[in-house]
Design a protein around this motif. Structure first.
Motif, PDB file in Angstrom:
ATOM      1  N   LEU A  54      36.384  35.629  50.583  1.00 37.85           N
ATOM      2  CA  LEU A  54      36.536  36.641  51.618  1.00 37.85           C
ATOM      3  C   LEU A  54      35.610  37.825  51.332  1.00 37.85           C
ATOM      4  CD1 LEU A  54      40.436  36.626  51.994  1.00 37.85           C
ATOM      5  CD2 LEU A  54      38.746  35.699  53.617  1.00 37.85           C
ATOM      6  N   PRO A  55      35.030  38.440  52.355  1.00 39.08           N
ATOM      7  CA  PRO A  55      34.081  39.546  52.152  1.00 39.08           C
ATOM      8  C   PRO A  55      34.627  40.674  51.287  1.00 39.08           C
ATOM      9  CG  PRO A  55      34.061  38.850  54.439  1.00 39.08           C
ATOM     10  CD  PRO A  55      35.186  38.102  53.779  1.00 39.08           C
ATOM     11  N   GLU A  56      35.914  40.986  51.444  1.00 42.62           N
ATOM     12  CA  GLU A  56      36.480  42.102  50.687  1.00 42.62           C
ATOM     13  C   GLU A  56      36.656  41.784  49.201  1.00 42.62           C
ATOM     14  OE1 GLU A  56      39.910  40.107  53.032  1.00 42.62           O
ATOM     15  OE2 GLU A  56      37.791  40.632  53.295  1.00 42.62           O
ATOM     16  N   ARG A  57      36.432  40.518  48.820  1.00 43.67           N
ATOM     17  CA  ARG A  57      36.576  40.141  47.415  1.00 43.67           C
ATOM     18  C   ARG A  57      35.216  39.825  46.779  1.00 43.67           C
ATOM     19  NH1 ARG A  57      41.157  36.044  45.925  1.00 43.67           N
ATOM     20  NH2 ARG A  57      40.698  37.051  43.920  1.00 43.67           N
ATOM     21  N   ALA A  58      34.179  40.437  47.298  1.00 49.79           N
ATOM     22  CA  ALA A  58      32.815  40.164  46.817  1.00 49.79           C
ATOM     23  C   ALA A  58      32.662  40.447  45.324  1.00 49.79           C
ATOM     24  CB  ALA A  58      31.802  40.978  47.617  1.00 49.79           C
ATOM     25  N   GLN A  59      33.279  41.531  44.851  1.00 45.98           N
ATOM     26  CA  GLN A  59      33.160  41.880  43.436  1.00 45.98           C
ATOM     27  C   GLN A  59      33.878  40.862  42.551  1.00 45.98           C
ATOM     28  OE1 GLN A  59      31.218  44.101  42.058  1.00 45.98           O
ATOM     29  NE2 GLN A  59      31.913  43.488  40.013  1.00 45.98           N
ATOM     30  N   GLN A  60      35.058  40.411  42.989  1.00 46.22           N
ATOM     31  CA  GLN A  60      35.775  39.391  42.214  1.00 46.22           C
ATOM     32  C   GLN A  60      34.990  38.084  42.172  1.00 46.22           C
ATOM     33  OE1 GLN A  60      37.133  41.528  44.433  1.00 46.22           O
ATOM     34  NE2 GLN A  60      39.381  41.612  44.241  1.00 46.22           N
ATOM     35  N   LEU A  61      34.342  37.746  43.298  1.00 44.93           N
ATOM     36  CA  LEU A  61      33.525  36.532  43.333  1.00 44.93           C
ATOM     37  C   LEU A  61      32.372  36.640  42.342  1.00 44.93           C
ATOM     38  CD1 LEU A  61      32.684  33.813  44.574  1.00 44.93           C
ATOM     39  CD2 LEU A  61      31.451  35.101  46.336  1.00 44.93           C
ATOM     40  N   LYS A  62      31.727  37.776  42.331  1.00 47.53           N
ATOM     41  CA  LYS A  62      30.617  37.993  41.404  1.00 47.53           C
ATOM     42  C   LYS A  62      31.077  37.842  39.958  1.00 47.53           C
ATOM     43  CE  LYS A  62      27.258  41.543  40.037  1.00 47.53           C
ATOM     44  NZ  LYS A  62      26.779  42.927  40.293  1.00 47.53           N
TER      45      LYS A  62
END
Length: 622
Positions: free
Chosen positions: A366-374
């Motif tokens: 999800l876009p709002e979890r970009a930092q967690q994805l990174k």
């Protein structure tokens, strides 16, 4: 599809002629014909005889040099490249040859050799650029990039352009430089000939798509009324020339080189392992120059492959595709030799989410979890992915098709071909570390360190790097800065200078952790110093002193002499880590120039920029 009278607007004789002609056309001829017909721009249906007369008139006019030929400006194309390791430069050359086969007048140049103010006179611009580091332009594209984003950039309402961007989807800022150029050229008023294409490491299909797109667009947009017989003959000749010049072994057709030696350069007690490999090129006709790199196709670790297969419950002997060409083989073979399994990317996770029954993976995207994805992607591999987001749907065959092709690893060549005919030497430091509760390792470096023995073979090819070359004048002084394995190309440089009998002075700055265990090629440097081939050697061993000392500190200590060498025309070369070492060395050089030359920081930076423009400041950094 065979044309018929019933499925086309042609009569029987036309259908017969077309069915004989179309299957015989080459790709180049098809593209040219498509553009030619678009360029003719018929708005009414002329009679057959009128159409023939129009074509004959145009052809004869071109042959005889009559006024029928179109304005030269409409066929002028500027091809600019920004390249760190030579890929974009090579592709730009290939594109230029294809354009010339089509009758275009091509100006091909590196971005740092192009006068930015001339951009407002360019009608057709094709731009090829890689992205370096964390979304940065390559060295020879930096000044052009800065110009476009400055207030001096002109409006470009008459410009038609297209961008080919090279990058690596494992990096956060994938193809960022190409995206920057594409966006900025549009902001300045330019119109796209064809859409930007972003290429991952396996870029052949994407490059072909972009080449075909821009050539077709140019043929259509530029009203390219060319002489068909002449262009066909020219295309055939160009193809024959290309065949005669094409090397036998390439990135897509590597040479299996026998390993002659595989030695550990580090001393007993070192916490590092650096391998010196000597490979045979006998029978390959492969040649190279100092500064070039060697591409090595590694093998994934068998333990990791087996763990993935076990976790997924797959049969290692199942037949799966190796690539898009229709080649196939066993699943284990595919994961060992054909697919990337040690690096996670956002595009991979997006494709994997379609095969996972776990909502957690979709949530992570999800876009709002970009930092967690990174944070998740960093330091994890395919085994982590399949363990963390089970259960999985689909077959092994469908799963492997979402994986990237296993890319070659590039290493600076550590030997001179003139000094070691039919051999190539590499310096490879084994990468091992722990992350997320598991031991990790560099794919190629550990393959070479643990599983490659003399007598084995490695698939290899030469990656020519025209942006990291010795001075054309063998008597010019050189300053080489290469800590750790970054010293590899300078062994090649000095061996080459020895073979050429070069009389120019040479100065090497080398650094590592410990003098006793980590002084790579120590006996080589000592011999070269004794023979006078190496004029000066300054070393920095960071762990041997209470306060850590690096190569940039040695440069500052020798500030006056470094500046004198620069004033005497010395060329500077930097090889190694970009994020820290190369940045720190660059800052140290600016400090030296500023202090010793009595210049401002801006003037000192411009001094280095001018050196780079003159190819006296070259970097091979990663």
């Amino acid at each position: 599809m065979q044309l018929q009278v019933t499925n086309s607007p042609f009569n029987e004789s036309q259908v017969e002629l077309l069915n004989r002609l179309l299957p015989s056309l080459t790709e180049t001829q098809q593209i040219w014909l498509s553009g030619y017909l678009s360029a003719m721009g018929f708005t009414t249906a002329p009679s057959a005889s009128a159409g023939v007369q129009a074509v004959q008139s145009n052809t004869i006019g071109n042959v005889e040099g009559s006024a029928v030929s179109q304005p030269a400006a409409s066929r002028e194309v500027t091809v600019l490249f920004g390249s760190q390791t030579g890929n974009c430069q090579r592709l730009a050359g290939s594109l230029s040859r294809k354009l010339e086969e089509q009758g275009f007048q091509v100006t091909l140049t590196a971005m740092n050799s192009f006068k930015p103010n001339a951009l407002k006179k360019v009608e057709n611009l094709l731009l090829l650029v890689s992205t370096h580091g964390e979304g940065e332009p390559p060295d020879n594209a930096r000044m052009f990039h800065e110009f476009l984003y400055s207030k001096r950039a002109p409006q470009l309402e008459n410009l038609k352009f297209s961008v080919l961007a090279l990058g690596d989807t494992s990096y956060e800022f994938f193809c960022q430089t190409g995206k920057d150029f594409d966006q900025r050229l549009e902001e300045l008023g330019g119109k796209r000939l064809s859409p930007r294409v972003d290429c991952d490491l396996d870029y052949d299909d994407s490059v072909t798509e972009w080449f075909e797109g821009v050539i077709s667009a140019l043929n259509a947009h530029l009203n390219a009324h060319l002489n068909a017989p002449a262009i066909a003959a020219k295309a055939v000749q160009a193809a024959e020339d290309a065949d005669s010049q094409e090397p036998l072994y390439t990135r897509n057709h590597p040479f299996k080189a026998e390993v002659l030696e595989n030695l550990n350069l580090n001393g007993r007690g070192s916490d590092r392992e650096t391998r010196h490999l000597e490979l045979s090129l006998e029978g390959s006709n492969i040649q190279f120059e100092p500064g070039d790199a060697l591409g090595v196709y590694p093998e994934n670790h068998p333990e990791l492959v087996d763990a993935i297969i076990h976790t997924m419950g797959w049969n290692p002997n199942d037949i799966v595709p190796f690539n898009k060409k229709g080649e196939d083989g066993t699943l284990r073979e595919a994961l060992l030799h054909h697919y990337e399994i040690t690096v996670l990317t956002k595009p991979l996770l997006e494709q994997a989410a379609k095969l996972s029954s776990s909502n957690q993976l979709s949530d992570l995207l999800l876009p709002e979890r970009a930092q967690q994805l990174k944070e998740y992607i960093q330091g994890r591999d395919l085994l982590d992915l399949v363990q963390d987001f089970s259960p999985w749907e689909g077959s092994a065959s469908s799963f492997v098709t979402i994986l990237r092709k296993l890319p070659a690893r590039l290493y600076s060549i550590a030997s001179s071909y003139k000094a070691n005919p039919d051999e190539v030497h590499l310096t490879v430091r084994a990468v091992r570390y722990e992350a997320h509760g598991r031991e990790r390792y560099g794919v190629c470096s550990v393959h070479c360190a643990e599983r490659v023995q003399p007598g084995d073979t490695l698939p290899i090819y030469i990656q020519h790097n025209p942006n990291f070359k010795l001075p054309t004048n063998p008597d010019a002084p050189i300053i080489m800065i290469g800590p750790g394995t970054g010293v590899a190309p300078f062994r090649s440089f000095l061996e080459e200078r020895g073979e050429l009998g070069a009389e120019g002075k040479s100065w090497l700055f080398y650094g590592d952790r410990h003098f006793v265990t980590d002084f790579l090629y120590q006996t080589d440097w000592q011999r070269m110093l004794k023979d006078g081939l190496l004029t000066k050697l300054d070393v920095a061993f960071s762990r041997d002193t209470e306060e850590k000392v690096y190569v940039q500190h040695r440069i500052l200590e020798k500030s006056r002499e470094v500046y004198e060498w620069l004033q005497a025309g010395a060329h500077i070369y930097i090889c190694g880590d970009e994020k820290h070492m190369a940045h720190d060395v660059h800052s140290a050089l600016i400090t030296v120039i500023q202090h010793e030359g009595g210049l401002s920081p801006e003037e000192a930076a411009a001094y280095l920029d001018n050196m780079q423009q003159a190819q006296r400041y070259q970097r091979d950094v990663y």
